[in-house]
Design a protein around this motif. Structure first.
Motif, PDB file in Angstrom:
ATOM      1  N   ILE A  53       1.051  -1.137   0.135  1.00 11.01           N
ATOM      2  CA  ILE A  53      -0.247   0.076   0.085  1.00 11.01           C
ATOM      3  C   ILE A  53       0.721   1.046   0.120  1.00 11.01           C
ATOM      4  CG2 ILE A  53      -1.455   1.283   1.063  1.00 11.01           C
ATOM      5  CD1 ILE A  53      -2.723  -1.594   2.636  1.00 11.01           C
ATOM      6  N   LYS A  54       2.207   1.375   0.405  1.00 12.01           N
ATOM      7  CA  LYS A  54       3.310   2.572   0.650  1.00 12.01           C
ATOM      8  C   LYS A  54       3.828   2.338  -0.810  1.00 12.01           C
ATOM      9  CE  LYS A  54       6.994   4.032   3.989  1.00 12.01           C
ATOM     10  NZ  LYS A  54       7.461   4.677   2.082  1.00 12.01           N
ATOM     11  N   LYS A  55       4.093   1.634  -0.963  1.00 10.22           N
ATOM     12  CA  LYS A  55       4.660   1.758  -2.430  1.00 10.22           C
ATOM     13  C   LYS A  55       3.684   2.657  -3.165  1.00 10.22           C
ATOM     14  CE  LYS A  55       6.853  -1.511  -5.936  1.00 10.22           C
ATOM     15  NZ  LYS A  55       6.859  -2.913  -6.047  1.00 10.22           N
ATOM     16  N   GLY A  56       1.935   1.872  -3.155  1.00 12.70           N
ATOM     17  CA  GLY A  56       1.861   3.087  -4.384  1.00 12.70           C
ATOM     18  C   GLY A  56       1.175   4.374  -3.813  1.00 12.70           C
ATOM     19  N   VAL A  57       1.163   4.867  -2.525  1.00 13.39           N
ATOM     20  CA  VAL A  57       1.183   5.689  -2.537  1.00 13.39           C
ATOM     21  C   VAL A  57       2.034   6.529  -2.334  1.00 13.39           C
ATOM     22  CG1 VAL A  57       0.877   7.903  -0.351  1.00 13.39           C
ATOM     23  CG2 VAL A  57      -0.852   5.076  -0.643  1.00 13.39           C
TER      24      VAL A  57
END
Length: 332
Positions: free
Chosen positions: A321-325
């Motif tokens: 999720i952090k990768k997308g954000v």
């Protein structure tokens, strides 16, 4: 007697009328998905968009005698394709090749999804948005960040399509148990890649499988996509089964929008379940309604084995999720 699903479809299919846009309609998933959406009687306006080939797919699909108009749109017509859409399905992106994980797709597909999300936010901000483009664990947060930046984010209207994991679970369980897959209902939670995919076998009729059989079955459900990538020998990934999964989930969203009762499917959404632990998105069963997500269901009773799988999945999901954000922050 009609099944509940059949009865649902039968009862209100005559009155419902929706515009559905497929972004990436010329691709390996997009073409069969467009065909299946043409067969859904709630769809009265089917808008097919791609960087190439969409008008051809539209012409082909338009000859099928169901009560919907079909139009194909080229790259300069994205606004027209999206305007007035009730549901937007996004299978756009590059497919996996042998040896690639869903995460390997990230850099290419992240940009595609970001740009399509910007257009959707501008031209159809109230539409339900169904993300198929992998890696879903990261592309769904990308869309959320884009929508937030434009001030139109509605967490009830954004879905990561994880239905293929559900279909595979039904099929693979039936092969082990010697049953009819139509009767196998398996809830799959977590995310949509590898170890984040968790089939809740303890909540089926097959909770007493020996450890070896269970482990092999869970692994096959988690990595079933690799079988297809390998079998296609560099020519693509799971496109036909994914199209069926996408059509099933889109059909459920349309049933919910039409106000039908008890429309429940697992999907990767902005979820309250583990937010306190930093997991902003999680797949679980949700009830679908006129507003999109009506209720996010708790996971229910889990076995110790499943508790461990969930723990591992949460750790992985936080990173995904952090990768997308981070991608949107660095590449607005």
């Amino acid at each position: 007697m009609l099944s509940k699903v059949a009865a649902r479809s039968f009862s209100s299919s005559a009155s419902a009328a929706y515009k559905v846009a497929v972004l990436g309609a010329g691709g390996g998933i997009g073409q069969p998905l467009s065909l299946l959406m043409k067969l859904n009687h709630k769809v009265t306006d089917l808008a097919l968009y791609d960087i190439r080939g969409a008008p051809g797919v539209a012409a082909d699909v338009s000859h099928i005698p169901t009560n919907s108009t079909v139009k194909g749109y080229n790259p300069d017509q994205l606004q027209e394709a999206l305007t007035g859409a009730d549901v937007i399905i996004v299978p756009a992106g590059v497919p996996r090749k042998p040896g690639m994980t869903r995460d390997d797709l990230f850099n290419t597909n992240a940009s595609i999804v970001r740009d399509l999300a910007k257009a959707a936010a501008d031209y159809a901000p109230k539409a339900a948005l169904l993300i198929i483009s992998n890696p879903v664990n990261s592309t769904v947060p990308i869309v959320a960040e884009v929508y937030k930046s434009k001030g139109v984010y509605d967490p009830k209207k954004l879905f990561g399509v994880t239905t293929l994991d559900v279909l595979r679970a039904s099929r693979f369980v039936s092969e082990v148990a010697g049953t009819n897959p139509v009767n196998e209902k398996v809830t799959v939670v977590g995310g949509h890649s590898g170890i984040t995919i968790i089939p809740l076998l303890s909540q089926t009729n097959h909770k007493d499988l020996d450890a070896e059989t269970r482990d092999a079955l869970v692994h096959r459900i988690q990595f079933g996509g690799d079988e297809v990538v390998k079998a296609k020998d560099g020519a693509g990934s799971a496109t036909l089964s994914m199209a069926q999964a996408g059509a099933r989930f889109a059909g459920a969203v349309l049933d919910g929008l039409a106000g039908e009762k008890d429309v429940i499917e697992p999907t990767f959404v902005d979820s309250p379940l583990f937010k306190s632990e930093g997991v902003e998105f999680f797949s679980s069963k949700v009830t679908l309604g006129v507003e999109g997500v009506k209720t996010v269901h708790p996971l229910g009773q889990l076995s110790e084995y499943e508790e461990e799988l969930v723990k591992t999945a949460k750790e992985t999901l936080i990173g995904n999720i952090k990768k997308g954000v981070d991608f949107v922050a660095q590449n607005p």
